[in-house]
Scaffold this motif. Structure first.
Motif, short mmCIF file in Angstrom:
data_model
loop_
_atom_site.label_atom_id
_atom_site.label_comp_id
_atom_site.label_asym_id
_atom_site.label_seq_id
_atom_site.Cartn_x
_atom_site.Cartn_y
_atom_site.Cartn_z
N LYS A 39 -10.04 8.88 -4.53
CA LYS A 39 -9.16 9.41 -5.58
C LYS A 39 -9.52 10.86 -5.90
O LYS A 39 -8.62 11.70 -6.03
N ASP A 40 -10.81 11.13 -6.05
CA ASP A 40 -11.24 12.49 -6.41
C ASP A 40 -10.91 13.50 -5.31
O ASP A 40 -10.48 14.62 -5.60
N LEU A 41 -11.10 13.10 -4.05
CA LEU A 41 -10.80 14.01 -2.94
C LEU A 41 -9.31 14.32 -2.87
O LEU A 41 -8.92 15.48 -2.64
N VAL A 42 -8.47 13.31 -3.08
CA VAL A 42 -7.02 13.55 -3.06
C VAL A 42 -6.62 14.45 -4.22
O VAL A 42 -5.85 15.41 -4.05
N ALA A 43 -7.13 14.17 -5.41
CA ALA A 43 -6.79 14.97 -6.59
C ALA A 43 -7.20 16.43 -6.41
O ALA A 43 -6.54 17.34 -6.91
N ALA A 44 -8.29 16.65 -5.65
CA ALA A 44 -8.77 18.02 -5.40
C ALA A 44 -8.02 18.71 -4.27
O ALA A 44 -8.32 19.86 -3.94
N GLY A 45 -7.06 18.03 -3.66
CA GLY A 45 -6.24 18.65 -2.63
C GLY A 45 -6.79 18.61 -1.23
O GLY A 45 -6.36 19.39 -0.36
N LEU A 93 0.85 -1.19 0.00
CA LEU A 93 0.00 0.00 0.00
C LEU A 93 0.88 1.25 0.00
O LEU A 93 1.94 1.28 0.64
N PHE A 94 0.43 2.27 -0.71
CA PHE A 94 1.22 3.49 -0.91
C PHE A 94 0.50 4.70 -0.31
O PHE A 94 -0.73 4.74 -0.21
N LEU A 95 1.29 5.69 0.04
CA LEU A 95 0.75 7.00 0.41
C LEU A 95 0.43 7.73 -0.89
O LEU A 95 1.30 7.87 -1.77
N ILE A 96 -0.81 8.19 -1.03
CA ILE A 96 -1.26 8.83 -2.26
C ILE A 96 -1.57 10.30 -1.97
O ILE A 96 -2.31 10.61 -1.03
N GLU A 143 1.04 8.22 -13.58
CA GLU A 143 1.80 8.49 -14.80
C GLU A 143 1.40 9.83 -15.41
O GLU A 143 2.24 10.55 -15.96
N ALA A 144 0.12 10.18 -15.30
CA ALA A 144 -0.37 11.45 -15.85
C ALA A 144 -0.14 12.61 -14.89
O ALA A 144 -0.51 13.75 -15.20
N ARG A 145 0.46 12.34 -13.72
CA ARG A 145 0.76 13.35 -12.70
C ARG A 145 -0.50 14.01 -12.12
O ARG A 145 -0.45 15.13 -11.61
N ILE A 146 -1.61 13.29 -12.21
CA ILE A 146 -2.82 13.76 -11.54
C ILE A 146 -2.72 13.47 -10.05
O ILE A 146 -3.17 14.25 -9.21
N LEU A 147 -2.11 12.33 -9.72
CA LEU A 147 -1.84 11.93 -8.34
C LEU A 147 -0.36 11.60 -8.21
O LEU A 147 0.32 11.32 -9.20
N THR A 148 0.14 11.64 -6.99
CA THR A 148 1.51 11.21 -6.71
C THR A 148 1.47 10.12 -5.65
O THR A 148 0.51 10.01 -4.88
N ALA A 149 2.52 9.30 -5.61
CA ALA A 149 2.52 8.15 -4.71
C ALA A 149 3.91 7.86 -4.19
O ALA A 149 4.91 8.08 -4.90
N ARG A 208 4.94 16.09 -3.99
CA ARG A 208 6.34 15.67 -4.03
C ARG A 208 6.55 14.25 -3.50
O ARG A 208 7.53 13.97 -2.81
N LEU A 209 5.61 13.40 -3.84
CA LEU A 209 5.76 11.98 -3.52
C LEU A 209 6.34 11.26 -4.73
O LEU A 209 6.01 11.59 -5.87
N SER A 210 7.19 10.27 -4.48
CA SER A 210 7.81 9.52 -5.57
C SER A 210 7.76 8.03 -5.27
O SER A 210 8.07 7.61 -4.14
N PRO A 211 7.43 7.20 -6.27
CA PRO A 211 7.40 5.74 -6.06
C PRO A 211 8.77 5.16 -5.72
O PRO A 211 8.84 4.02 -5.25
N ILE A 212 9.84 5.91 -5.96
CA ILE A 212 11.19 5.39 -5.68
C ILE A 212 11.77 5.98 -4.39
O ILE A 212 12.93 5.72 -4.07
N ARG A 213 10.99 6.77 -3.68
CA ARG A 213 11.48 7.37 -2.43
C ARG A 213 10.45 7.09 -1.32
O ARG A 213 9.38 7.68 -1.30
N ALA A 214 10.80 6.19 -0.42
CA ALA A 214 9.87 5.76 0.62
C ALA A 214 9.70 6.83 1.69
O ALA A 214 10.62 7.61 1.96
N ARG A 215 8.52 6.82 2.31
CA ARG A 215 8.22 7.71 3.44
C ARG A 215 8.08 6.86 4.71
O ARG A 215 7.48 5.79 4.69
N GLN A 216 8.62 7.34 5.82
CA GLN A 216 8.41 6.70 7.10
C GLN A 216 6.94 6.83 7.50
O GLN A 216 6.34 7.89 7.34
N PHE A 217 6.38 5.74 8.03
CA PHE A 217 4.97 5.79 8.40
C PHE A 217 4.72 6.85 9.46
O PHE A 217 3.67 7.51 9.45
#
Length: 317
Positions: free
Chosen positions: A228-234, A165-168, A250-256, A174-183
């Motif tokens: 998804k919609d709530l996150v995309a809306a900030g 599971l990912f932080l979305i 991939e479309a940079r609508i969301l980050t993870a 500034r979230l990146s799939p190759i840079r993990a975040r501490q819980f």
């Protein structure tokens, strides 16, 4: 009672109308009505409630329909067993999928059926694990992909994968799939999560306890699309698998970004009923689901660990 009456029952139940069922079965409507009256007389119950807009199954009718559908399915199996093993199959199969899994599996699964068994009817049912378990036990679906069912002793389950599971977050997070975040970094963040009845919420709460933090849950929503919609809306962050939102990432609508210490994971299993025969269509669907999961993991779309035979044995299945 005969097979023609059972076919009529199923057709009327599906189409909700005698006239539509008559057209579908290419039988005159008076003859169809007579079959239904004879069946109701023999069983001694009213199967349908008639009204101006069509016909609706009664409670007894719904119970009879389950058995009729199973009998007709067994007849299809007899024909399939007596035919060439490579011959395309007909009939219907109902498959239950959690919403996040349905977004990944539905299209390739429908494609596999169209290519291998174009005459078969594929019914995809999207719901949360609790509902799918109930429908699987009642025979309303033939197999299901479930998230780690705890009370499934009457099922034959094969583990598929441990899903990360990912932080979305929104576009500028500034979230990146190759840079993990501490819980523990989630302390104080505005979170959008499913309700406490949802299995994913239980996993997140358990990880928060292990990390020694309290969660600030601003909005609870059990709809995957709504989150998804709530996150995309900030409106905040959520925690989801990456696979069903990889296009938005991939479309940079969301980050993870992956989460660690601890890393939240879910165990995904393929479940079939243990108390009734499994149709060839259901077995085909199960094989295709395993193939699709494997391909998505290998391609990096579905982030998780495939469970091999040794791991399945270790898990007692």
């Amino acid at each position: 009672m005969d097979i023609a009456q059972l076919k009529t029952l199923v057709s009327v139940a599906e189409l909700g109308s005698l006239s539509k069922a008559a057209d579908s079965l290419m039988i005159a409507q008076p003859a169809l009505s007579r079959q239904m009256r004879l069946l109701e007389t023999e069983l001694g119950v009213q199967l349908f409630t008639r009204h101006g807009r069509g016909m609706v199954l009664t409670e007894q009718g719904r119970e009879v329909l389950k058995h009729a559908t199973r009998i007709l399915g067994e007849m299809d199996e007899i024909r399939a067993c007596a035919s060439d093993a490579d011959r395309p199959l007909s009939g219907q199969v109902a498959i239950g999928l959690p919403p996040t899994v349905a977004d990944i599996i539905s299209v390739p699964l429908a494609t596999a059926f169209r290519e291998a068994h174009p005459g078969a009817v594929l019914r995809l049912v999207s719901a949360y694990t609790g509902y799918l378990l109930d429908w699987l036990h009642r025979g309303e679906i033939d197999l299901a992909v479930l998230y780690d069912p705890r009370s499934a002793r009457s099922l034959k389950s094969e583990p598929l994968l441990l899903e990360n599971l990912f932080l979305i977050g929104p576009r500028g997070a500034r979230l990146s799939p190759i840079r993990a975040r501490q819980f523990r970094a989630l302390a104080g963040e505005r979170l959008l999560l499913p309700s406490v009845r949802h299995g994913l919420r239980a996993i997140v709460e358990r990880c928060a306890r292990e990390a020694g933090i309290a969660l600030d849950v601003a909005v609870e929503a059990d709809s995957f699309a709504t989150l998804k919609d709530l996150v995309a809306a900030g409106h905040g962050y959520t925690i989801l698998p990456l696979a069903p939102i990889h296009k938005e990432v991939e479309a940079r609508i969301l980050t993870a970004a992956p989460l660690i210490d601890p890393a939240p994971v879910r165990r995904l299993v393929l479940s079939l009923p243990a108390d009734r025969p499994i149709s060839r269509l259901a077995r085909f669907a199960g094989g295709e689901i395993k193939r699709i999961v494997g391909e998505r993991v290998e391609s990096g779309i579905w982030v998780g660990q495939l469970l091999d035979r040794d791991e399945r044995s270790h898990n007692g299945t």
